[in-house]
Every structure is written in C-alpha cells, then in structure tokens.
Design an enzyme around this catalytic site. Structure first.
Site, mmCIF file in Angstrom:
data_model
loop_
_atom_site.group_PDB
_atom_site.id
_atom_site.type_symbol
_atom_site.label_atom_id
_atom_site.label_comp_id
_atom_site.label_asym_id
_atom_site.label_seq_id
_atom_site.Cartn_x
_atom_site.Cartn_y
_atom_site.Cartn_z
ATOM 1 N N GLU A 1 6.477 -8.659 2.271
ATOM 2 C CA GLU A 1 7.085 -8.954 0.862
ATOM 3 C C GLU A 1 8.557 -8.792 0.715
ATOM 4 O O GLU A 1 8.980 -7.513 1.013
ATOM 5 C CB GLU A 1 6.458 -8.307 -0.364
ATOM 6 C CG GLU A 1 6.685 -8.933 -1.859
ATOM 7 C CD GLU A 1 5.792 -8.691 -2.925
ATOM 8 O OE1 GLU A 1 4.702 -7.712 -2.586
ATOM 9 O OE2 GLU A 1 6.058 -8.973 -3.991
ATOM 10 N N LYS B 1 0.457 -2.565 -9.032
ATOM 11 C CA LYS B 1 0.583 -3.163 -8.144
ATOM 12 C C LYS B 1 2.170 -3.015 -7.256
ATOM 13 O O LYS B 1 2.254 -2.804 -6.284
ATOM 14 C CB LYS B 1 0.117 -4.629 -7.871
ATOM 15 C CG LYS B 1 -0.067 -5.499 -6.855
ATOM 16 C CD LYS B 1 1.609 -6.015 -6.231
ATOM 17 C CE LYS B 1 1.541 -6.897 -5.069
ATOM 18 N NZ LYS B 1 2.716 -7.384 -4.632
ATOM 19 N N ASP C 1 -3.869 5.231 6.291
ATOM 20 C CA ASP C 1 -4.777 4.341 5.724
ATOM 21 C C ASP C 1 -4.458 3.862 4.544
ATOM 22 O O ASP C 1 -4.616 4.446 3.132
ATOM 23 C CB ASP C 1 -6.144 5.167 5.670
ATOM 24 C CG ASP C 1 -7.371 4.406 5.252
ATOM 25 O OD1 ASP C 1 -7.151 3.250 4.758
ATOM 26 O OD2 ASP C 1 -8.336 4.843 5.609
ATOM 27 N N HIS D 1 14.207 -11.817 -6.379
ATOM 28 C CA HIS D 1 13.306 -12.003 -5.676
ATOM 29 C C HIS D 1 13.385 -13.193 -4.990
ATOM 30 O O HIS D 1 13.266 -13.549 -3.733
ATOM 31 C CB HIS D 1 11.762 -11.841 -6.334
ATOM 32 C CG HIS D 1 10.751 -12.023 -5.397
ATOM 33 N ND1 HIS D 1 10.287 -10.714 -4.824
ATOM 34 C CD2 HIS D 1 9.806 -12.899 -5.380
ATOM 35 C CE1 HIS D 1 9.228 -11.218 -3.926
ATOM 36 N NE2 HIS D 1 8.828 -12.624 -4.225
HETATM 37 P P1 NAD Z 1 -9.399 12.644 12.812
HETATM 38 O O1 NAD Z 1 -10.758 13.403 12.662
HETATM 39 O O2 NAD Z 1 -8.778 12.036 13.981
HETATM 40 O O3 NAD Z 1 -8.163 14.108 12.963
HETATM 41 C C1 NAD Z 1 -8.722 15.177 12.259
HETATM 42 C C2 NAD Z 1 -8.908 16.454 13.008
HETATM 43 O O4 NAD Z 1 -7.539 16.664 13.727
HETATM 44 C C3 NAD Z 1 -9.344 17.480 12.189
HETATM 45 O O5 NAD Z 1 -10.592 17.521 11.773
HETATM 46 C C4 NAD Z 1 -8.950 18.849 12.985
HETATM 47 O O6 NAD Z 1 -9.766 19.176 14.131
HETATM 48 C C5 NAD Z 1 -7.799 18.019 13.914
HETATM 49 N N1 NAD Z 1 -6.264 18.613 13.747
HETATM 50 C C6 NAD Z 1 -5.452 18.777 14.740
HETATM 51 N N2 NAD Z 1 -4.418 19.207 14.013
HETATM 52 C C7 NAD Z 1 -4.356 19.386 12.953
HETATM 53 C C8 NAD Z 1 -3.661 19.604 11.609
HETATM 54 N N3 NAD Z 1 -2.348 20.085 11.979
HETATM 55 N N4 NAD Z 1 -4.002 19.588 10.501
HETATM 56 C C9 NAD Z 1 -5.542 19.186 10.231
HETATM 57 N N5 NAD Z 1 -6.236 19.004 11.251
HETATM 58 C C10 NAD Z 1 -5.683 18.949 12.674
HETATM 59 O O7 NAD Z 1 -8.934 12.049 11.419
HETATM 60 P P2 NAD Z 1 -9.189 12.234 9.808
HETATM 61 O O8 NAD Z 1 -7.673 12.905 9.306
HETATM 62 O O9 NAD Z 1 -10.321 13.502 9.679
HETATM 63 O O10 NAD Z 1 -9.551 10.967 9.276
HETATM 64 C C11 NAD Z 1 -8.880 9.998 9.353
HETATM 65 C C12 NAD Z 1 -9.308 8.614 9.504
HETATM 66 O O11 NAD Z 1 -10.569 8.399 8.908
HETATM 67 C C13 NAD Z 1 -8.352 7.410 9.208
HETATM 68 O O12 NAD Z 1 -8.284 6.707 10.312
HETATM 69 C C14 NAD Z 1 -9.271 6.583 7.895
HETATM 70 O O13 NAD Z 1 -8.822 5.361 8.322
HETATM 71 C C15 NAD Z 1 -10.367 6.977 8.456
HETATM 72 N N6 NAD Z 1 -11.704 6.968 7.624
HETATM 73 C C16 NAD Z 1 -11.508 6.700 6.328
HETATM 74 C C17 NAD Z 1 -12.555 6.557 5.452
HETATM 75 C C18 NAD Z 1 -12.187 6.615 3.923
HETATM 76 O O14 NAD Z 1 -11.094 6.673 3.391
HETATM 77 N N7 NAD Z 1 -13.140 6.138 2.954
HETATM 78 C C19 NAD Z 1 -13.962 6.755 5.860
HETATM 79 C C20 NAD Z 1 -14.021 6.876 7.203
HETATM 80 C C21 NAD Z 1 -12.964 7.046 7.897
#
Ligand code: NAD
Length: 429
Positions: free
Chosen positions: A88, A266, A282, A380
């Site tokens: 946009e 928005k 996300d 815009h």
């Molecule tokens: P992930 O599981 O890929 O990574 C998280 C893991 O990384 C942690 O559990 C930990 O073991 C490790 N890690 C390494 N270094 C870290 C640090 N410095 N701090 C914290 N953890 C560290 O991802 P996530 O963040 O658990 O999940 C994010 C993903 O889930 C996104 O892609 C999102 O789109 C997706 N998702 C979202 C939804 C929702 O929002 N409703 C539902 C399901 C999945």
C-alpha cells in the site's frame, strides 16, 4: 551520504530521492550489515524455490512485496531505520513524516509487560467442574514439570512454565473447564512451543478430573505480552492548536464508535503488520491479538489514546499485545527477513516488539492528522497516481509525468491516465 550513515541518525533528509542502490548502501552502512545481508537486499526478488517449497504445502510460486525504510524513528533513545513490507502506498512515508514531527521532542518511549504466552486446554463432560478446577490448580508443580520437560532448550534460555489459570465457562454445549498454561517464550513468538506443551498436558488433565480434553492451542489474545509506546508531538511542530484539537476530536470519534474504530485500527495495523511481515513474523497472530485486545472491555475501541498535555502539546499512546519473535517460524529461515532484522539491530524479541508498537503509534498520528486536516486522499492519491500510470503501461520518466498530469486534472483513474499517456507519446519527438 556515507558520513550521515555512519553518524547513526535515522534523520535522512532526501532519502526518498536517492536511487534504490544508494538507499541500500545507506542502510547497510547505518546498520553495519554483513555482506550476505547486503547482497540479499539487493536481490529484491523471490526466495529460492527449494526453500519456499519447504515452507508451505503445494507451493507453485512466490509473490514479492516492496519493502520500504521508515526514517526518522527514534525509539527509547536509539535511532532506528525500520523496514516495512507493504503493497500500500503512503504507509512508509506516513511513518517517516510522523516520526520527524516528534523526533526533536525525543521520539518514542516504550515499555513491555513480558514475553509470556497463554495456551488453552478445553475439558468437557466434567462430573464436578468446581472440584476439577481445584484439582488442576493443586497440581501446579507437576504441571510445571510436564510443560518444562517438553522444551529443555527454552528452559535453558530462562523461559518455560510460569503460571496456571483455570476458568469455568458456560456455553450452549454445557459448562467447560478451560485451563491456561502461561509460558515465557523469550525470543520466540511461541505458538509451537506452547501448543506442544498443551498437547502433552491435556491427557493428564483429563485423567485427573474425569473429563474429556478437546482443544489444545495457544490464545492469540496475548495479554501477557502487552507493549506500550508513547510520544509527544509539540503543538508548534504539527501545525498549531487547531490541528491538535481536530486530532483529539478524531480520536474521540474512533474511541466511541466501532465503525470508525475499525478503520482507525486498520490504519495502525498498516504500520504494525508491515514491520511484522518484513521480519518474517506472523501477521495474522498479531492482528487477531490486536483486535481482540481492542474489544477487551466488551466494546471495540481505539488501540491508541490521545490527549493534550499540560503544556498544550499532543501526547499519544498505544497499547496492544505483540507476539513477535527473533527465532522460530519463518524468522530464522527467510533470508530477506534475516537481512531486514539485521537492519533493526535488535537483541531480543521485546526490542523488536517495542519498535513495532512505536511504528503503530506513528502510523496512527499520520492518518489522524491527514484525516483531520486536508483529508487522506491528497497525499495518498498522488502516490496512487503512479500506480495508475504503471497500470496503463507508462515506463521510465512517463510514470512521474502521467501521475503529475492526472493529479493536476483531479482525475486519478486509468481512463484519464491512458489519455494522458497517449498525448505524451504523440508529443514526444
Ligand atoms: P518454533 O517452535 O519454530 O521455535 C521456538 C523454539 O525455539 C522454542 O520452543 C525453543 O526451543 C527454541 N529457541 C531457540 N532459541 C530461543 C530463544 N532465544 N528464545 C526462545 N526460544 C528459543 O516457533 P514458535 O515461536 O514456537 O512458533 C511460531 C510459529 O508458530 C509461527 O510460524 C506461527 O505462524 C506458528 N503458529 C501460530 C499459531 C497461532 O498464532 N495461532 C498457531 C500455530 C502455529
């Protein structure tokens, strides 16, 4: 430009007039980017097919979205250049302009409530919900052990299980018991992390209570990850007390009318989602969290609030949940997201969230000021005119000239642009 870049200021007058390669040079010097990241920025094209195929299912292609740099941002005393991915027009310019008008007054100041996420476990068919609630609460230490055993990496980084809540919820399907596990996910957005814990824990909860576990998933209403940003715009810097008062009236409209609040918020998300997307985070998670938070009082309201300070200036604040990460999801694997994160020079997910909130506030200032003064269309539409010129086939210098003429005629549509382009080409030597 190099001197300015190395002086580490986000105030870069004329940045928009530089050719794209020089903008990249400037940003690379500002953030001392590694050559690998600099090269990735210069690609401005799609990601590797193999990587894209690995990221989602049934991949056939990718779609490139422009990334602009918001200048003039100063957050918690540090100048930052903020990458924003958006299709946009006007969004990036609005942030830079708004930030310029509060830069001398100190820019943005932020705070954050924490980095805790909530996962919910739904229990149905409980013989005695009141007792079941207490049985779960009595087992907090055991629950902590089960959750933490799911993610030793997170625990080793200082994160892991923090708290427990159990709520009884009446529904048309009968009474349900909803257990919240609250987990510090540190620098991860944390969805996968907490979902794994909820799935692991659910059978135990069912066994302890005699109920049946159904849904086990995080809540995007991440209200233990609330970020706040504030800034003061001197009345003199924004065009005087009349502009200030018009903006306050615009805010009161939004805060008291959901039809207006939807569009007001928005606009805020124009800024927020653009940074969230640029950093590989996300956007839907952040958006649903923001809107749910805006409705937390039972009425959908503004995510920002605005007031006149004792000295007659305009003070704005924003407050919303921001579940963003520096690890996990696409953040670590998308090469452009990694390069853009490197520009921000953030050390933690909280630092990223603080900048995102400040961008949301800046965006809201820009939109409210335009709406309360000249209207949104002038700024815009002149940018939009360039898109219209492109759409009718203008190339090179023709784009700016066609855009200029259709704006002058106040006829920013493809029909008028096609006529102007034809005239231009007929008149060309
Ligand atoms: P992930 O599981 O890929 O990574 C998280 C893991 O990384 C942690 O559990 C930990 O073991 C490790 N890690 C390494 N270094 C870290 C640090 N410095 N701090 C914290 N953890 C560290 O991802 P996530 O963040 O658990 O999940 C994010 C993903 O889930 C996104 O892609 C999102 O789109 C997706 N998702 C979202 C939804 C929702 O929002 N409703 C539902 C399901 C999945």
């Amino acid at each position: 430009m190099t001197d300015q870049a190395t002086s580490h200021t986000s105030r870069i007058p004329g940045f928009h007039k530089l050719p794209v390669e020089q903008r990249i040079d400037h940003v690379a010097a500002f953030a001392n980017l590694a050559e690998e990241h600099r090269r990735q920025l210069a690609l401005a094209s799609n990601i590797d097919t193999q990587l894209a195929d690995h990221m989602i299912e049934n991949m056939v292609t990718t779609i490139a979205i422009p990334v602009g740099i918001a200048t003039n941002m100063r957050v918690d005393g540090r100048d930052v250049l903020v990458p924003m991915a958006t299709e946009e027009s006007s969004v990036v310019a609005a942030v830079g302009n708004s930030a310029r008008q509060c830069y001398e007054a100190g820019g943005f100041t932020t705070s954050i409530s924490g980095t805790e996420m909530i996962a919910q476990i739904q229990l149905l068919g409980l013989p005695d919900p009141a007792r079941a609630r207490l049985i779960i609460l009595e087992r907090q230490s055991e629950i902590e052990r089960i959750c933490n055993a799911c993610d030793p990496m997170l625990v080793s980084l200082g994160g892991g299980f923090r708290d427990l809540e159990v709520r009884r919820v009446e529904t048309p399907s009968g009474e349900m018991l909803i257990t919240h596990i609250i987990v510090d996910t540190r620098d991860a957005m944390g969805a996968n992390a907490v979902n794994s814990m909820a799935e692991r824990l659910a059978p135990d909860l069912a066994a302890w209570t005699g109920g049946r576990a159904l849904l086990r998933i995080l809540s995007n209403l991440a209200d233990r990850r609330v970020v706040r940003a504030r800034a003061t715009w001197p009345s003199t810097a924004i065009g005087g007390d009349d502009v200030r008062d018009a903006m306050i009236a615009a805010y009161h409209f939004a805060d008291n009318d959901p039809y207006r609040a939807a569009t007001h918020n928005k606009g805020i998300m124009n800024g927020i989602s653009a940074v969230v997307l640029a950093t590989g985070n996300d956007t839907r998670a952040v958006e649903s969290g923001a809107h749910a938070f805006a409705a937390r009082t039972g009425r959908y309201r503004s995510l920002t609030s605005w007031e006149v300070t004792a000295s007659g200036d305009l003070a704005g604040t924003i407050e919303l949940p921001l579940a963003v990460g520096l690890v996990g999801g696409a953040v670590k694997i998308h090469p452009t997201a990694r390069a853009l994160l490197a520009i921000l020079q953030v050390k933690s997910a909280s630092d990223l969230a603080r900048i995102v909130a400040a961008v949301g506030l800046a965006q809201n200032f820009g939109a409210m000021k335009a709406l309360a003064t000249e209207g949104i269309q002038r700024g815009h539409m002149s940018l939009h005119a360039q898109n219209v010129a492109f759409a009718v086939g203008a190339v090179g210098d023709e784009v700016a000239e066609v855009a200029r003429r259709v704006v002058a005629q106040s006829a920013i549509n493809e029909e008028a642009a096609a006529v102007v382009l034809a005239e231009l080409r007929r008149a060309a030597p």
